[in-house]
Design a protein around this motif. Structure first.
Motif, mmCIF file in Angstrom:
data_model
loop_
_atom_site.group_PDB
_atom_site.id
_atom_site.type_symbol
_atom_site.label_atom_id
_atom_site.label_comp_id
_atom_site.label_asym_id
_atom_site.label_seq_id
_atom_site.Cartn_x
_atom_site.Cartn_y
_atom_site.Cartn_z
ATOM 1 N N PHE A 87 0.848 -1.187 0.000
ATOM 2 C CA PHE A 87 0.000 0.000 0.000
ATOM 3 C C PHE A 87 0.886 1.241 0.000
ATOM 4 O O PHE A 87 1.745 1.402 0.881
ATOM 5 N N VAL A 88 0.694 2.127 -0.988
ATOM 6 C CA VAL A 88 1.523 3.322 -1.125
ATOM 7 C C VAL A 88 0.640 4.533 -1.437
ATOM 8 O O VAL A 88 -0.573 4.413 -1.601
ATOM 9 N N GLY A 89 1.260 5.725 -1.541
ATOM 10 C CA GLY A 89 0.520 6.954 -1.778
ATOM 11 C C GLY A 89 1.109 7.799 -2.882
ATOM 12 O O GLY A 89 2.309 7.722 -3.176
ATOM 13 N N GLY A 90 0.255 8.631 -3.486
ATOM 14 C CA GLY A 90 0.674 9.505 -4.571
ATOM 15 C C GLY A 90 0.747 10.965 -4.191
ATOM 16 O O GLY A 90 0.759 11.838 -5.059
ATOM 17 N N GLY A 91 0.819 11.267 -2.874
ATOM 18 C CA GLY A 91 0.989 12.644 -2.432
ATOM 19 C C GLY A 91 -0.309 13.337 -2.083
ATOM 20 O O GLY A 91 -1.408 12.865 -2.409
ATOM 21 N N ASP A 92 -0.198 14.464 -1.401
ATOM 22 C CA ASP A 92 -1.338 15.206 -0.851
ATOM 23 C C ASP A 92 -2.189 14.308 0.041
ATOM 24 O O ASP A 92 -3.429 14.349 -0.006
ATOM 25 N N LEU A 93 -1.531 13.551 0.860
ATOM 26 C CA LEU A 93 -2.259 12.745 1.841
ATOM 27 C C LEU A 93 -2.883 13.642 2.895
ATOM 28 O O LEU A 93 -3.927 13.314 3.466
ATOM 29 N N ILE A 94 -2.230 14.760 3.169
ATOM 30 C CA ILE A 94 -2.690 15.711 4.169
ATOM 31 C C ILE A 94 -2.789 17.091 3.526
ATOM 32 O O ILE A 94 -2.305 17.323 2.427
ATOM 33 N N GLY A 95 -3.417 18.012 4.249
ATOM 34 C CA GLY A 95 -3.600 19.364 3.744
ATOM 35 C C GLY A 95 -4.889 19.487 2.956
ATOM 36 O O GLY A 95 -5.334 18.532 2.315
ATOM 37 N N ALA A 96 -5.501 20.672 2.995
ATOM 38 C CA ALA A 96 -6.774 20.917 2.314
ATOM 39 C C ALA A 96 -7.794 19.865 2.707
ATOM 40 O O ALA A 96 -8.518 19.332 1.871
ATOM 41 N N SER A 97 -7.849 19.560 3.996
ATOM 42 C CA SER A 97 -8.619 18.435 4.512
ATOM 43 C C SER A 97 -9.920 18.885 5.155
ATOM 44 O O SER A 97 -10.027 19.996 5.670
ATOM 45 N N PRO A 98 -10.928 17.990 5.178
ATOM 46 C CA PRO A 98 -12.154 18.281 5.926
ATOM 47 C C PRO A 98 -11.868 18.488 7.407
ATOM 48 O O PRO A 98 -10.817 18.082 7.923
ATOM 49 N N ALA A 99 -12.839 19.077 8.104
ATOM 50 C CA ALA A 99 -12.629 19.489 9.485
ATOM 51 C C ALA A 99 -12.287 18.336 10.412
ATOM 52 O O ALA A 99 -11.490 18.502 11.345
ATOM 53 N N THR A 100 -12.850 17.157 10.189
ATOM 54 C CA THR A 100 -12.594 16.032 11.083
ATOM 55 C C THR A 100 -11.118 15.719 11.181
ATOM 56 O O THR A 100 -10.621 15.299 12.230
ATOM 57 N N SER A 101 -10.385 15.942 10.096
ATOM 58 C CA SER A 101 -8.943 15.711 10.098
ATOM 59 C C SER A 101 -8.165 17.002 10.325
ATOM 60 O O SER A 101 -7.250 17.062 11.140
ATOM 61 N N SER A 102 -8.560 18.067 9.625
ATOM 62 C CA SER A 102 -7.780 19.305 9.642
ATOM 63 C C SER A 102 -7.746 19.960 11.012
ATOM 64 O O SER A 102 -6.711 20.510 11.422
ATOM 65 N N LEU A 103 -8.859 19.919 11.742
ATOM 66 C CA LEU A 103 -8.879 20.539 13.066
ATOM 67 C C LEU A 103 -7.961 19.826 14.048
ATOM 68 O O LEU A 103 -7.669 20.348 15.130
ATOM 69 N N LEU A 104 -7.490 18.639 13.663
ATOM 70 C CA LEU A 104 -6.537 17.871 14.471
ATOM 71 C C LEU A 104 -5.190 17.760 13.767
ATOM 72 O O LEU A 104 -4.424 16.838 13.989
ATOM 73 N N ARG A 105 -4.913 18.744 12.922
ATOM 74 C CA ARG A 105 -3.644 18.859 12.193
ATOM 75 C C ARG A 105 -3.377 17.621 11.332
ATOM 76 O O ARG A 105 -2.231 17.266 11.067
ATOM 77 N N ASP A 106 -4.414 16.943 10.879
ATOM 78 C CA ASP A 106 -4.316 15.755 10.020
ATOM 79 C C ASP A 106 -3.623 14.571 10.691
ATOM 80 O O ASP A 106 -3.324 13.565 10.037
ATOM 81 N N GLU A 107 -3.401 14.671 11.978
ATOM 82 C CA GLU A 107 -2.743 13.557 12.674
ATOM 83 C C GLU A 107 -3.559 12.260 12.620
ATOM 84 O O GLU A 107 -2.981 11.183 12.398
ATOM 85 N N PRO A 108 -4.897 12.302 12.778
ATOM 86 C CA PRO A 108 -5.631 11.042 12.668
ATOM 87 C C PRO A 108 -5.526 10.403 11.295
ATOM 88 O O PRO A 108 -5.544 9.176 11.177
#
Length: 577
Positions: A87-108
């Protein structure tokens, strides 16, 4: 649930490093699953690529797709079919995120992707939104953050990512060293699979200057090719590129995310792919939020897979490789995009229960803020544009909100960048009785936390600014139409030569004077020349409004005007094609 949506088969070879003759083949099947442009998508959202009937029978709507519980279900199914799954990623995993993640600095989101077994990801431009120091914290863990109100609020001691962000073309300007690993090798099923990661070299033009301070972004293909011999020397059996740069399907083409082997791809990824070493078996791309499974010729003219999986985890890119580990070659590659059908998995009971705790905890810590009532809209939904080269109903509303918020500073015109509009208002999966909208819905639309800025520009500077929408790095498929406020209008003739496409500029029905000064409002990202709108840097009498965040401007406007908004495009921009 089976997803047999797209299969492309290519026979490819990775040159053996041994100087002896070929040995008896030792094939092993390896599956690579990738998510690009996840953007903190912990929860499912509407995927327009698949339309399903509305519950009330009045038409169709986008499929509810994505979310970490459904992604986990897809991964579990793939691993059951083939234990040799990466399992891998293509970038922008974090940032410009909905509130459920962004309000917690995308840590979850990072914790969830780590627990789902992600091994490596390309860096994306949004990973740099908060600066390299904060990005290194996201990689390595800890609580020394530039957002102490958000950091370590999900877990008391944020552990960091267990996967590696890769940036072969990102170096410190002073010294030239890489702040992040350029490549990663996964040993699986006796095979060695190498991944090289890169981000678009134009990142400094689409991220605030503070986010990329001290860094240089080098040519993507050159940087990737630099590490191909390094991986070969370590006897890898396959090389996959993870790159946060992509393309779009040509206008007029019938190709879609589920089209087999499309040959209608265009955009910035094409010249990069054509230069990447033929030893690379496939290219997993991102950034353009498109779903496609195409082939692009490598430097030898042979077709090579270039695939992208839309946005927010709606699609997973899947590569199935047959690797000959004895001779370090790839015998076959199959590619398809897998729809992450949240609705079907929920009905079948195949969501990932281990992800439920993360979503539940994130919601518990953010719901109080998200659920604050804002307004009842006059319609069920106000939509953004399907692309960044169109005027949208939501873009009109945001520009009007920013104008209203800055009239005390004399603003006459407001401009909004289309890339800063992240969701419809609200997302189709979050429609509520009475057309209610809460703070979480508004935050999902504008999650960046940009502040407002007001400056003086002349009529000729405003024309030059609007010409930048379709020139330079914004030319062709990269065109970006600034959303404009009420009272301002103009014509954009795309058939005219570059630099002469904007005409008929008017404010309140009167032509703009070339030498007349106008008071203009925009967000802090645009004010520094973001998205290649460098004319903003020529502004004078600049007033920064650090206490006025763009999302708050929108909230205040919606509270005052929500019931009267009809969700239609106002037609402030006349486009001639």
């Amino acid at each position: 649930m089976k997803n047999s949506l797209m299969v492309v088969t290519l026979a490819l070879g990775l040159t053996a490093c041994s100087t002896t003759g070929p040995r008896a083949a030792e094939p092993v099947n390896v599956t690579v699953l990738a998510v690009n442009d996840f953007h903190g998508g912990l929860e499912p959202s509407s995927f327009a690529g698949v339309q399903v009937p509305k519950e009330d029978g009045t038409g169709t709507t986008g499929l509810t797709a994505g979310g970490i519980k459904a992604i986990g279900g897809e991964l579990a199914e793939a691993r059951k079919q083939n234990p040799n799954t990466i399992f891998v990623g293509g970038g922008d995993l974090i940032g410009a995120s909905p509130a459920t993640s962004s309000l917690l600095r995308d840590e979850p989101s990072v914790i969830a992707l780590s627990k789902l077994g992600m091994k490596a990801s390309a860096l994306g431009n949004h990973e740099f939104d908060q600066g390299v120091k904060e990005l290194l914290r996201m990689q390595n863990g800890g609580c020394d953050s530039n957002a102490p109100d958000k950091a370590c609020k999900f877990e008391a001691n944020y552990p960091g990512a267990s996967f590696k962000w890769l940036g072969a073309n990102v170096v410190y300007t002073a010294g030239g060293s890489n702040p992040f690993q350029p490549y990663y090798i996964e040993n699986i099923g006796g095979a060695r699979i190498g991944f090289i990661g890169a981000v678009l070299k134009e990142t400094p033009t689409i991220v605030s200057p503070a986010g990329v301070a001290g860094l240089s972004f080098l040519d993507e293909a050159t940087s990737i090719n630099k590490y191909v011999p390094v991986l070969k020397s370590q006897n890898v059996d396959a090389i996959i590129v993870l790159i946060h740069q992509g393309g779009v399907i040509k206008e007029g083409s019938t190709a879609k995310f589920d089209t087999v082997g499309c040959q209608d791809l265009t955009g910035d990824i094409i010249p990069i792919a054509q230069k990447i070493d033929p030893a690379v078996s496939a290219i997993i791309s991102g950034h353009t939020h498109q779903g496609y499974n195409c082939v692009v010729p490598d430097p030898n003219g042979k077709p090579r897979i270039v695939i992208e999986g839309e946005v927010s985890g709606h699609l997973l890119q899947r590569l199935d490789l047959v690797v000959d580990k004895a001779n370090h070659t790839v015998q076959e590659v199959k590619a398809r995009n897998v729809v992450v059908n949240y609705t079907a998995r929920k009905a079948a009971g195949t969501l990932d229960s281990s992800m439920t705790a993360i979503v539940t905890a994130a919601r518990a810590k953010t719901d109080e803020v998200k659920n604050q009532f804002v307004t009842n809209l006059g319609v069920s939904q106000i939509k953004r544009a399907a692309d960044r080269a169109s005027e949208s109903a939501l873009g009109d509303v945001i520009a009007d909100a920013q104008l209203a918020a800055t009239q005390a500073q004399g603003a006459q015109i407001a401009f909004m960048n289309p890339g800063g509009i992240r969701k419809d208002l609200p997302d189709a999966t979050k429609l509520k009785p009475g057309n209610a909208v809460n703070f979480g819905d508004v935050f999902d639309v504008q999650p960046f936390g940009n502040t407002m800025v007001v400056m003086d520009l002349t009529g000729s500077q405003i024309k030059a600014l609007l010409e930048q929408q379709t020139t330079g790095n914004n030319a062709g498929t990269n065109a970006k139409l600034l959303q404009v406020s009420a009272g301002f209008s103009y014509t954009l003739n795309l058939t005219a030569p570059e630099g002469a496409r904007v005409s008929n500029l008017k404010l309140n029905g009167q032509p703009l004077g070339e030498n007349t000064t106008y008071r203009v409002a925009m967000n802090s990202f645009l004010s520094t020349g973001g998205d290649n709108f460098t004319v903003f840097k020529q502004g004078t009498n600049v007033v920064q409004l650090p206490g006025l965040v763009d999302v708050d401007a929108l909230v205040n406007y919606l509270k005052a005007n929500g019931a009267s908004l009809n969700g239609t495009v106002q037609g402030r921009i006349t486009i001639i094609k």
